[in-house]
Scaffold this motif. Structure first.
Motif, PDB file in Angstrom:
ATOM      1  N   GLY A  81      28.148  46.370  26.463  1.00 46.53           N
ATOM      2  CA  GLY A  81      27.549  45.189  26.724  1.00 46.53           C
ATOM      3  C   GLY A  81      26.907  44.597  25.710  1.00 46.53           C
ATOM      4  N   MET A  82      27.152  44.683  24.472  1.00 47.20           N
ATOM      5  CA  MET A  82      26.339  44.190  23.284  1.00 47.20           C
ATOM      6  C   MET A  82      26.957  43.099  22.758  1.00 47.20           C
ATOM      7  N   GLY A  83      28.294  42.795  22.952  1.00 46.52           N
ATOM      8  CA  GLY A  83      29.134  41.783  22.425  1.00 46.52           C
ATOM      9  C   GLY A  83      29.283  40.573  23.303  1.00 46.52           C
ATOM     10  N   PRO A  84      30.384  39.816  23.170  1.00 44.71           N
ATOM     11  CA  PRO A  84      30.472  38.513  23.837  1.00 44.71           C
ATOM     12  C   PRO A  84      31.161  38.801  25.186  1.00 44.71           C
ATOM     13  N   LEU A  85      31.328  40.108  25.649  1.00 42.43           N
ATOM     14  CA  LEU A  85      31.988  40.199  27.040  1.00 42.43           C
ATOM     15  C   LEU A  85      30.755  40.190  27.831  1.00 42.43           C
ATOM     16  N   THR A  86      31.069  39.689  29.100  1.00 37.28           N
ATOM     17  CA  THR A  86      29.790  39.291  30.046  1.00 37.28           C
ATOM     18  C   THR A  86      29.954  40.778  31.222  1.00 37.28           C
ATOM     19  N   TYR A  87      31.007  41.218  31.068  1.00 36.08           N
ATOM     20  CA  TYR A  87      31.224  42.168  32.435  1.00 36.08           C
ATOM     21  C   TYR A  87      31.806  43.529  31.656  1.00 36.08           C
ATOM     22  N   SER A  88      31.058  44.638  31.885  1.00 36.91           N
ATOM     23  CA  SER A  88      31.201  45.851  31.239  1.00 36.91           C
ATOM     24  C   SER A  88      31.641  46.786  32.258  1.00 36.91           C
ATOM     25  N   PRO A  89      32.412  47.858  31.789  1.00 38.74           N
ATOM     26  CA  PRO A  89      32.874  48.928  32.838  1.00 38.74           C
ATOM     27  C   PRO A  89      31.456  49.401  33.983  1.00 38.74           C
ATOM     28  N   GLY A  90      31.912  49.988  35.023  1.00 38.45           N
ATOM     29  CA  GLY A  90      30.943  50.411  35.983  1.00 38.45           C
ATOM     30  C   GLY A  90      30.849  49.375  37.299  1.00 38.45           C
ATOM     31  N   CYS A  91      30.329  50.029  38.412  1.00 39.51           N
ATOM     32  CA  CYS A  91      30.241  49.401  39.435  1.00 39.51           C
ATOM     33  C   CYS A  91      29.327  48.404  39.477  1.00 39.51           C
ATOM     34  N   SER A  92      29.653  47.093  40.029  1.00 37.51           N
ATOM     35  CA  SER A  92      28.828  45.997  40.250  1.00 37.51           C
ATOM     36  C   SER A  92      29.505  45.282  41.367  1.00 37.51           C
ATOM     37  N   TRP A  93      28.783  44.077  41.758  1.00 41.28           N
ATOM     38  CA  TRP A  93      29.227  43.078  43.019  1.00 41.28           C
ATOM     39  C   TRP A  93      31.040  42.911  42.717  1.00 41.28           C
ATOM     40  N   TYR A  94      31.281  42.771  41.726  1.00 45.08           N
ATOM     41  CA  TYR A  94      32.536  42.349  41.201  1.00 45.08           C
ATOM     42  C   TYR A  94      33.706  43.597  41.686  1.00 45.08           C
ATOM     43  N   CYS A  95      33.182  44.711  42.429  1.00 42.26           N
ATOM     44  CA  CYS A  95      34.047  45.691  42.957  1.00 42.26           C
ATOM     45  C   CYS A  95      34.500  45.197  44.213  1.00 42.26           C
ATOM     46  N   GLY A  96      33.733  44.302  44.672  1.00 44.52           N
ATOM     47  CA  GLY A  96      34.474  43.645  46.043  1.00 44.52           C
ATOM     48  C   GLY A  96      34.014  42.210  46.257  1.00 44.52           C
ATOM     49  N   GLY A  97      33.508  41.490  45.196  1.00 38.82           N
ATOM     50  CA  GLY A  97      33.693  40.174  45.433  1.00 38.82           C
ATOM     51  C   GLY A  97      34.177  39.432  43.981  1.00 38.82           C
ATOM     52  N   GLY A  98      34.023  38.059  44.164  1.00 37.71           N
ATOM     53  CA  GLY A  98      34.668  37.352  42.839  1.00 37.71           C
ATOM     54  C   GLY A  98      35.611  36.326  43.465  1.00 37.71           C
ATOM     55  N   PRO A  99      35.730  35.238  42.831  1.00 40.72           N
ATOM     56  CA  PRO A  99      36.701  34.066  43.191  1.00 40.72           C
ATOM     57  C   PRO A  99      38.228  34.298  42.555  1.00 40.72           C
ATOM     58  N   TYR A 100      39.047  33.900  43.539  1.00 45.47           N
ATOM     59  CA  TYR A 100      40.466  34.159  43.221  1.00 45.47           C
ATOM     60  C   TYR A 100      41.065  32.894  42.545  1.00 45.47           C
TER      61      TYR A 100
END
Length: 244
Positions: A81-100
């Protein structure tokens, strides 16, 4: 003449009601993350690292045998998570959520600045509205399927984060109106900083089992850029409840 007077009075009443409604909207102020000040050289290095990571994920490159020590370090930094990517590997809310689905009122260039860029977890891309002036009234909409986990936070990377020169050159949000399912619920007041800005809201979700949840941001005020009038948003991410 009487009809004209009545019409004028009705029009003034409508304006008064509209102004009163606008005053009732709460103003949300953001929590500010760390400054993100990529130089043009860093931008090029991160772009190369993202390309390498993509090829690794596609099975075209092997981390141990195909990457130099320098490239391995860059890829490692991306995954931490040190570069320009805002989502790094691992569990988060995006495991079940997010816009389609994401829709915008306009796009400067559908190839390079499309609405989809605003939610690709990559600060090297961006949505740019396509209006000829500062984009007042232009908007972006996020669609979440019925039954999706509740949303209670928006994380906005306001401006062109590709490098700090582009961030200064282009216009940025100063204020945006936030809508949920067509109803205005708040005004988001942005700071003029090159950092993530997080806004907490009351949890929202789809109104029933058939309809989507639609979250919309409409541009109402901007910070002018030093060179361009285009309003740029690099990324909008979400967080919420009901996952894990």
């Amino acid at each position: 003449m009487k009809f004209k007077i009545i019409f004028t009075r009705l029009f003034l009443v409508a304006l008064t009601m509209q102004a009163a409604f606008a005053q009732e909207l709460k103003i949300l102020k953001p929590a500010i993350g760390k400054l993100i000040m990529h130089t043009p050289e860093e931008q090029r290095n991160w772009a190369s690292a993202i390309d390498l990571l993509k090829k690794m994920e596609e099975g075209k490159l092997n981390y141990s045998t195909d990457l130099s020590k320098e490239d391995q370090k860059l890829v490692d930094q991306l995954e931490l998570g040190m570069g320009p990517l805002t989502y790094s590997p691992g569990c988060s809310w995006y495991c079940g959520g997010g816009p389609y689905k994401i829709l915008a009122s306009s796009e400067l260039d559908t190839l390079n600045y499309s609405a989809d860029n605003i939610h690709d977890f990559n600060l090297q891309t961006a949505w740019v509205e396509g209006k000829s002036d500062f984009g007042i009234g232009e908007y972006i909409e996020f669609y979440f399927k019925a039954g999706s986990p509740r949303v209670n936070r928006l994380v906005v990377y306001n401006g062109y984060f590709k490098n700090h020169h582009l961030w200064k050159s282009n216009a940025r949000l100063k204020q945006a109106k936030l809508y949920v399912n067509g109803r205005a619920i708040a005004l988001l007041a942005f700071r003029n900083v090159i950092a993530a800005q997080s806004f907490d809201i009351d949890p929202v979700q789809s109104p029933n089992e058939q309809d989507d949840l639609v979250i919309k941001l409409e541009i109402t005020e901007v910070y002018p850029g030093t060179k361009y009038t285009d309003v740029v948003i690099s990324e909008i991410n979400f967080d919420g409840l009901d996952v894990h």
